[in-house]
Design a protein around this motif. Structure first.
Motif, PDB file in Angstrom:
ATOM      1  N   ASN A 166       0.932  -1.282   0.069  1.00  0.00           N
ATOM      2  CA  ASN A 166      -0.117  -0.021  -0.076  1.00  0.00           C
ATOM      3  C   ASN A 166       1.037   1.193  -0.074  1.00  0.00           C
ATOM      4  OD1 ASN A 166       0.948   0.567   2.654  1.00  0.00           O
ATOM      5  ND2 ASN A 166      -0.726  -1.095   3.401  1.00  0.00           N
ATOM      6  N   ASP A 167       0.247   2.540   0.183  1.00  0.00           N
ATOM      7  CA  ASP A 167       0.994   3.813  -0.051  1.00  0.00           C
ATOM      8  C   ASP A 167       1.795   3.664   1.137  1.00  0.00           C
ATOM      9  OD1 ASP A 167      -0.197   4.180  -2.555  1.00  0.00           O
ATOM     10  OD2 ASP A 167      -1.794   5.466  -1.743  1.00  0.00           O
ATOM     11  N   ALA A 168       1.319   3.504   2.275  1.00  0.00           N
ATOM     12  CA  ALA A 168       2.134   3.667   3.532  1.00  0.00           C
ATOM     13  C   ALA A 168       3.653   2.852   3.313  1.00  0.00           C
ATOM     14  CB  ALA A 168       1.338   3.124   4.843  1.00  0.00           C
ATOM     15  N   MET A 169       3.666   1.911   2.819  1.00  0.00           N
ATOM     16  CA  MET A 169       4.578   0.887   2.654  1.00  0.00           C
ATOM     17  C   MET A 169       5.589   1.715   1.634  1.00  0.00           C
ATOM     18  SD  MET A 169       3.336  -2.906   2.368  1.00  0.00           S
ATOM     19  CE  MET A 169       2.547  -3.694   3.877  1.00  0.00           C
ATOM     20  N   LEU A 170       4.851   2.151   0.444  1.00  0.00           N
ATOM     21  CA  LEU A 170       5.594   2.967  -0.315  1.00  0.00           C
ATOM     22  C   LEU A 170       6.255   4.007   0.047  1.00  0.00           C
ATOM     23  CD1 LEU A 170       6.432   3.319  -3.479  1.00  0.00           C
ATOM     24  CD2 LEU A 170       4.457   4.600  -3.760  1.00  0.00           C
ATOM     25  N   ASP A 195       3.933  -3.850  -8.393  1.00  0.00           N
ATOM     26  CA  ASP A 195       2.858  -3.322  -8.767  1.00  0.00           C
ATOM     27  C   ASP A 195       3.656  -2.001  -9.807  1.00  0.00           C
ATOM     28  OD1 ASP A 195       1.246  -0.497  -8.237  1.00  0.00           O
ATOM     29  OD2 ASP A 195      -0.119  -2.026  -8.183  1.00  0.00           O
ATOM     30  N   LYS A 196       3.117  -1.931 -10.930  1.00  0.00           N
ATOM     31  CA  LYS A 196       3.650  -0.991 -11.886  1.00  0.00           C
ATOM     32  C   LYS A 196       3.702   0.415 -11.474  1.00  0.00           C
ATOM     33  CE  LYS A 196       1.293  -2.358 -15.397  1.00  0.00           C
ATOM     34  NZ  LYS A 196       0.835  -2.832 -16.762  1.00  0.00           N
ATOM     35  N   ASP A 197       2.561   0.819 -10.985  1.00  0.00           N
ATOM     36  CA  ASP A 197       2.262   2.199 -10.413  1.00  0.00           C
ATOM     37  C   ASP A 197       3.325   2.457  -9.202  1.00  0.00           C
ATOM     38  OD1 ASP A 197       0.535   2.709 -12.225  1.00  0.00           O
ATOM     39  OD2 ASP A 197      -1.230   2.406 -10.921  1.00  0.00           O
ATOM     40  N   MET A 198       3.492   1.713  -8.323  1.00  0.00           N
ATOM     41  CA  MET A 198       4.285   1.943  -7.150  1.00  0.00           C
ATOM     42  C   MET A 198       6.021   1.934  -7.660  1.00  0.00           C
ATOM     43  SD  MET A 198       2.810  -0.346  -4.070  1.00  0.00           S
ATOM     44  CE  MET A 198       1.230   0.050  -3.243  1.00  0.00           C
ATOM     45  N   ILE A 199       6.181   1.021  -8.701  1.00  0.00           N
ATOM     46  CA  ILE A 199       7.533   1.003  -9.036  1.00  0.00           C
ATOM     47  C   ILE A 199       7.817   2.180  -9.608  1.00  0.00           C
ATOM     48  CG2 ILE A 199       9.172  -0.166 -10.673  1.00  0.00           C
ATOM     49  CD1 ILE A 199       7.626  -2.954 -10.225  1.00  0.00           C
ATOM     50  N   ALA A 200       6.875   2.512 -10.567  1.00  0.00           N
ATOM     51  CA  ALA A 200       7.231   4.096 -11.389  1.00  0.00           C
ATOM     52  C   ALA A 200       7.386   4.952 -10.379  1.00  0.00           C
ATOM     53  CB  ALA A 200       6.188   4.206 -12.236  1.00  0.00           C
ATOM     54  N   ASN A 201       6.688   5.203  -9.169  1.00  0.00           N
ATOM     55  CA  ASN A 201       6.460   6.199  -8.226  1.00  0.00           C
ATOM     56  C   ASN A 201       7.756   6.098  -7.439  1.00  0.00           C
ATOM     57  OD1 ASN A 201       6.111   8.190  -6.108  1.00  0.00           O
ATOM     58  ND2 ASN A 201       3.855   7.282  -5.870  1.00  0.00           N
ATOM     59  N   LEU A 202       8.013   4.894  -7.010  1.00  0.00           N
ATOM     60  CA  LEU A 202       9.592   4.859  -6.648  1.00  0.00           C
ATOM     61  C   LEU A 202      10.857   5.325  -7.173  1.00  0.00           C
ATOM     62  CD1 LEU A 202      11.430   3.624  -3.964  1.00  0.00           C
ATOM     63  CD2 LEU A 202      11.169   1.508  -5.132  1.00  0.00           C
ATOM     64  N   CYS A 203      10.676   4.839  -8.537  1.00  0.00           N
ATOM     65  CA  CYS A 203      11.915   5.173  -9.467  1.00  0.00           C
ATOM     66  C   CYS A 203      11.698   6.979  -9.575  1.00  0.00           C
ATOM     67  CB  CYS A 203      11.765   4.690 -10.773  1.00  0.00           C
ATOM     68  SG  CYS A 203      11.971   2.970 -10.927  1.00  0.00           S
ATOM     69  N   GLU A 204      10.807   7.316  -9.640  1.00  0.00           N
ATOM     70  CA  GLU A 204      10.684   8.875  -9.774  1.00  0.00           C
ATOM     71  C   GLU A 204      10.961   9.811  -8.530  1.00  0.00           C
ATOM     72  OE1 GLU A 204       6.750   9.638 -10.946  1.00  0.00           O
ATOM     73  OE2 GLU A 204       6.802   8.706 -13.011  1.00  0.00           O
ATOM     74  N   SER A 205      10.895   9.122  -7.472  1.00  0.00           N
ATOM     75  CA  SER A 205      11.178   9.743  -6.178  1.00  0.00           C
ATOM     76  C   SER A 205      12.547   9.661  -5.607  1.00  0.00           C
ATOM     77  CB  SER A 205      10.073   9.002  -5.199  1.00  0.00           C
ATOM     78  OG  SER A 205       8.675   8.929  -5.533  1.00  0.00           O
TER      79      SER A 205
END
Length: 257
Positions: A166-170, A195-205
């Motif tokens: 979930n978002d808290a883990m991310l 999860d594709k969206d979480m991976i993309a968010n992590l890479c961007e962050s």
């Protein structure tokens, strides 16, 4: 040492967001040679297969002396950068981390996977404590004169079922990536995240190159590249596939007998 420094720099340069380096994890000199001959640009050990191939369980059960001797044999067998899955560096305190990092570098390796799970438990070091441990590993590398690549791993996602991510883990992972980067990490490893969206968010962050492991259910290489991943590894998957093949071949031979 000059060669080791050159290999460390070469290895770091392989990490490009959107053009990931592929590390097909090995466990000994023989498997390293096979992966080299397949066209690998670098070699990566996996802690689980290294241990299991020698009759130990994962989680620093193989003695550090045996793990480092294995690393020396791999480095001697392949003329490629070799990165070591060093688990928790066989130490809890920062002094032990720094000392064991220097010991490991004497084997000729040029990088480390370094995890934030407290070995032998399901718990993680808190972010501040693990950042201090990453800093100690960096200090160990500096003391040895090797610009080794520290791939700081978080087990946030690996210890939870994918459908519970979930978002808290991310957000926790992103905060850890920033703290580990400030402490001297060169990369950020989030095994279990698929999860594709979480991976993309992590890479961007994070400015750190992100490593994703190709476990079942993980997006394919092309997709991971499009999400900004810079490193794809395979962990224990090659070893497990090899064992399954060996068992099937053995069954066939024994049944014929």
């Amino acid at each position: 040492m000059t060669k080791q420094i050159d290999q460390a720099e070469t290895f770091a340069a392989l990490h490009k967001k959107g053009d990931p380096v592929i590390l097909y994890n090995i466990w000994d000199a023989g498997s390293a040679g096979a992966v080299r001959d397949a066209g690998a640009r670098a070699i990566a050990t996996g802690s689980a297969p290294v241990a299991m191939a020698r009759g130990y369980g994962d989680g620093q059960n193989i003695p550090i002396e045996a793990a480092l001797e294995n690393a020396r044999r791999i480095v001697a067998a392949v003329d490629l950068p070799v990165t070591l899955d060093f688990e928790g560096a066989y130490a809890e305190d920062v002094m032990g981390v720094a000392e064991n990092t220097q010991r490991a570098l004497e084997s000729g390796v040029i990088g480390f996977n370094f995890e934030d799970q407290i070995i032998g438990t399901v718990d993680l070091y808190d972010t501040e404590t693990q950042a201090a441990r990453v800093r100690a590993m960096r200090e160990g590398c500096d003391a040895a004169g090797i610009p080794a690549f520290i791939n700081a791993r978080t087990d946030i996602f690996l210890k939870a079922k994918p459908d519970t991510h979930n978002d808290a883990m991310l957000n926790d992972a992103i905060a850890r990536a920033r703290a580990y980067a400030d402490a001297g990490a060169n990369g950020f490893f989030a095994p279990g995240l698929r999860d594709k969206d979480m991976i993309a968010n992590l890479c961007e962050s994070t400015d750190l190159p992100v490593n994703i492991i190709a476990l079942p259910g993980t997006p394919d290489t092309t997709t991971l590249a499009s999400l900004g991943v810079a490193r794809i590894s395979y962990g224990p998957v090659p070893y497990r596939h090899m064992l399954a093949w060996l068992q099937e071949q053995a069954k066939e031979a024994l049944q014929q007998g």
